[in-house]
Design a protein around this motif. Structure first.
Motif, PDB file in Angstrom:
ATOM      1  N   ALA A  77      12.820 -19.067  36.866  1.00 43.29           N
ATOM      2  CA  ALA A  77      12.984 -19.987  37.986  1.00 43.29           C
ATOM      3  C   ALA A  77      13.108 -21.426  37.501  1.00 43.29           C
ATOM      4  O   ALA A  77      12.708 -21.757  36.381  1.00 43.29           O
ATOM      5  N   TYR A  78      13.636 -22.255  38.385  1.00 36.13           N
ATOM      6  CA  TYR A  78      13.686 -23.702  38.153  1.00 36.13           C
ATOM      7  C   TYR A  78      12.481 -24.335  38.827  1.00 36.13           C
ATOM      8  O   TYR A  78      12.019 -23.866  39.878  1.00 36.13           O
ATOM      9  N   VAL A  79      12.004 -25.401  38.212  1.00 39.62           N
ATOM     10  CA  VAL A  79      10.863 -26.136  38.736  1.00 39.62           C
ATOM     11  C   VAL A  79      11.072 -27.613  38.403  1.00 39.62           C
ATOM     12  O   VAL A  79      11.651 -27.951  37.360  1.00 39.62           O
ATOM     13  N   SER A  80      10.620 -28.469  39.269  1.00 34.66           N
ATOM     14  CA  SER A  80      10.680 -29.901  39.003  1.00 34.66           C
ATOM     15  C   SER A  80       9.775 -30.224  37.808  1.00 34.66           C
ATOM     16  O   SER A  80       8.671 -29.685  37.702  1.00 34.66           O
ATOM     17  N   ARG A  81      10.247 -31.101  36.937  1.00 35.73           N
ATOM     18  CA  ARG A  81       9.421 -31.520  35.788  1.00 35.73           C
ATOM     19  C   ARG A  81       8.055 -32.023  36.254  1.00 35.73           C
ATOM     20  O   ARG A  81       7.055 -31.804  35.578  1.00 35.73           O
ATOM     21  N   ASP A  82       8.039 -32.676  37.403  1.00 37.85           N
ATOM     22  CA  ASP A  82       6.784 -33.219  37.935  1.00 37.85           C
ATOM     23  C   ASP A  82       5.777 -32.131  38.303  1.00 37.85           C
ATOM     24  O   ASP A  82       4.581 -32.405  38.404  1.00 37.85           O
ATOM     25  N   ASP A  83       6.235 -30.925  38.522  1.00 36.33           N
ATOM     26  CA  ASP A  83       5.360 -29.831  38.949  1.00 36.33           C
ATOM     27  C   ASP A  83       4.941 -28.889  37.821  1.00 36.33           C
ATOM     28  O   ASP A  83       4.104 -28.009  38.036  1.00 36.33           O
ATOM     29  N   VAL A  84       5.518 -29.045  36.632  1.00 36.60           N
ATOM     30  CA  VAL A  84       5.264 -28.089  35.552  1.00 36.60           C
ATOM     31  C   VAL A  84       3.788 -28.000  35.195  1.00 36.60           C
ATOM     32  O   VAL A  84       3.212 -26.907  35.163  1.00 36.60           O
ATOM     33  N   ASP A  85       3.144 -29.134  34.922  1.00 36.02           N
ATOM     34  CA  ASP A  85       1.740 -29.099  34.496  1.00 36.02           C
ATOM     35  C   ASP A  85       0.840 -28.447  35.543  1.00 36.02           C
ATOM     36  O   ASP A  85      -0.018 -27.624  35.211  1.00 36.02           O
ATOM     37  N   ALA A  86       1.033 -28.795  36.801  1.00 36.81           N
ATOM     38  CA  ALA A  86       0.212 -28.212  37.867  1.00 36.81           C
ATOM     39  C   ALA A  86       0.472 -26.711  37.998  1.00 36.81           C
ATOM     40  O   ALA A  86      -0.465 -25.928  38.185  1.00 36.81           O
ATOM     41  N   LEU A  87       1.717 -26.305  37.869  1.00 40.73           N
ATOM     42  CA  LEU A  87       2.064 -24.889  37.959  1.00 40.73           C
ATOM     43  C   LEU A  87       1.406 -24.103  36.819  1.00 40.73           C
ATOM     44  O   LEU A  87       0.835 -23.034  37.041  1.00 40.73           O
ATOM     45  N   VAL A  88       1.457 -24.652  35.619  1.00 37.07           N
ATOM     46  CA  VAL A  88       0.824 -24.002  34.456  1.00 37.07           C
ATOM     47  C   VAL A  88      -0.676 -23.862  34.688  1.00 37.07           C
ATOM     48  O   VAL A  88      -1.259 -22.805  34.446  1.00 37.07           O
ATOM     49  N   ARG A  89      -1.296 -24.914  35.183  1.00 33.87           N
ATOM     50  CA  ARG A  89      -2.738 -24.900  35.467  1.00 33.87           C
ATOM     51  C   ARG A  89      -3.078 -23.910  36.586  1.00 33.87           C
ATOM     52  O   ARG A  89      -3.997 -23.100  36.456  1.00 33.87           O
ATOM     53  N   ASP A  90      -2.328 -23.993  37.682  1.00 33.96           N
ATOM     54  CA  ASP A  90      -2.619 -23.159  38.856  1.00 33.96           C
ATOM     55  C   ASP A  90      -2.504 -21.659  38.570  1.00 33.96           C
ATOM     56  O   ASP A  90      -3.234 -20.858  39.153  1.00 33.96           O
ATOM     57  N   TRP A  91      -1.577 -21.291  37.709  1.00 30.16           N
ATOM     58  CA  TRP A  91      -1.314 -19.874  37.449  1.00 30.16           C
ATOM     59  C   TRP A  91      -1.801 -19.415  36.076  1.00 30.16           C
ATOM     60  O   TRP A  91      -1.508 -18.301  35.666  1.00 30.16           O
ATOM     61  N   PHE A  92      -2.531 -20.271  35.383  1.00 32.18           N
ATOM     62  CA  PHE A  92      -3.072 -19.929  34.061  1.00 32.18           C
ATOM     63  C   PHE A  92      -1.979 -19.422  33.116  1.00 32.18           C
ATOM     64  O   PHE A  92      -2.154 -18.428  32.420  1.00 32.18           O
ATOM     65  N   LEU A  93      -0.849 -20.135  33.132  1.00 29.45           N
ATOM     66  CA  LEU A  93       0.254 -19.751  32.254  1.00 29.45           C
ATOM     67  C   LEU A  93      -0.069 -20.174  30.829  1.00 29.45           C
ATOM     68  O   LEU A  93      -0.613 -21.257  30.599  1.00 29.45           O
ATOM     69  N   VAL A  94       0.268 -19.321  29.887  1.00 35.32           N
ATOM     70  CA  VAL A  94       0.022 -19.579  28.471  1.00 35.32           C
ATOM     71  C   VAL A  94       1.369 -19.633  27.773  1.00 35.32           C
ATOM     72  O   VAL A  94       2.207 -18.729  27.963  1.00 35.32           O
ATOM     73  N   GLU A  95       1.583 -20.676  26.980  1.00 36.37           N
ATOM     74  CA  GLU A  95       2.841 -20.801  26.260  1.00 36.37           C
ATOM     75  C   GLU A  95       3.047 -19.574  25.374  1.00 36.37           C
ATOM     76  O   GLU A  95       2.149 -19.160  24.644  1.00 36.37           O
ATOM     77  N   ALA A  96       4.232 -18.977  25.480  1.00 35.96           N
ATOM     78  CA  ALA A  96       4.534 -17.780  24.691  1.00 35.96           C
ATOM     79  C   ALA A  96       4.641 -18.157  23.212  1.00 35.96           C
ATOM     80  O   ALA A  96       5.237 -19.177  22.868  1.00 35.96           O
TER      81      ALA A  96
END
Length: 147
Positions: A77-96
């Protein structure tokens, strides 16, 4: 995202060139090379269905309904650069990690339209190495040209 008559003419001209010379994945990728930054993450498989519903995301590539592919265990998906950090935090995403298969691919861009142009979706599919994804990219380009 409305397309001006001039942009539509240019797009149709380029699509005609591709059709005349056979579809060129490298040309498509070259034309759209700077569309966004590609970020790869891993998420819990159980979170993927809910993550797909996050309003900050605009489905693309294998996750876009027009791709004709089923991507139940991953999201692109596409996401605004401004939302990336919050999205990573909210969903506990881990860099592959290198060599690890990401199940969340985010394309971070400054300006993300409410609906992605199909040519962008095709470029995202074309970036993937699989034969199914390559053929889905070709079909999307053909469908754009048919309109």
């Amino acid at each position: 995202m409305p397309v001006s008559p001039v942009e539509k003419y240019r797009l149709n001209h380029r699509l005609q060139r591709w059709e005349d010379a056979a579809f060129s994945v490298p040309l498509l990728l070259a034309l759209l090379a700077n569309r966004a930054d590609r970020l790869e993450f891993s998420a819990s498989g159980g979170d993927i269905p809910e993550l797909k519903k996050d309003p900050r995301l605009r489905p693309s590539g294998v996750s876009h309904p027009e791709s004709g592919l089923l991507a139940n265990s991953e999201i692109e998906a596409y996401v605004s650069r401004d939302d990336v950090d919050a999205l990573v935090r909210d969903w506990f995403l881990v860099e592959a990690k290198p060599g690890q298969r990401a199940n969340v691919v985010l394309h971070a861009a400054d300006d993300v339209p409410a609906e992605l142009p199909l040519l962008v979706v095709a470029a995202d599919l074309a970036e993937r190495p699989g034969a199914r994804e390559q053929e889905a990219a070709r079909e999307l380009v053909r469908s754009i040209h048919a309109d």
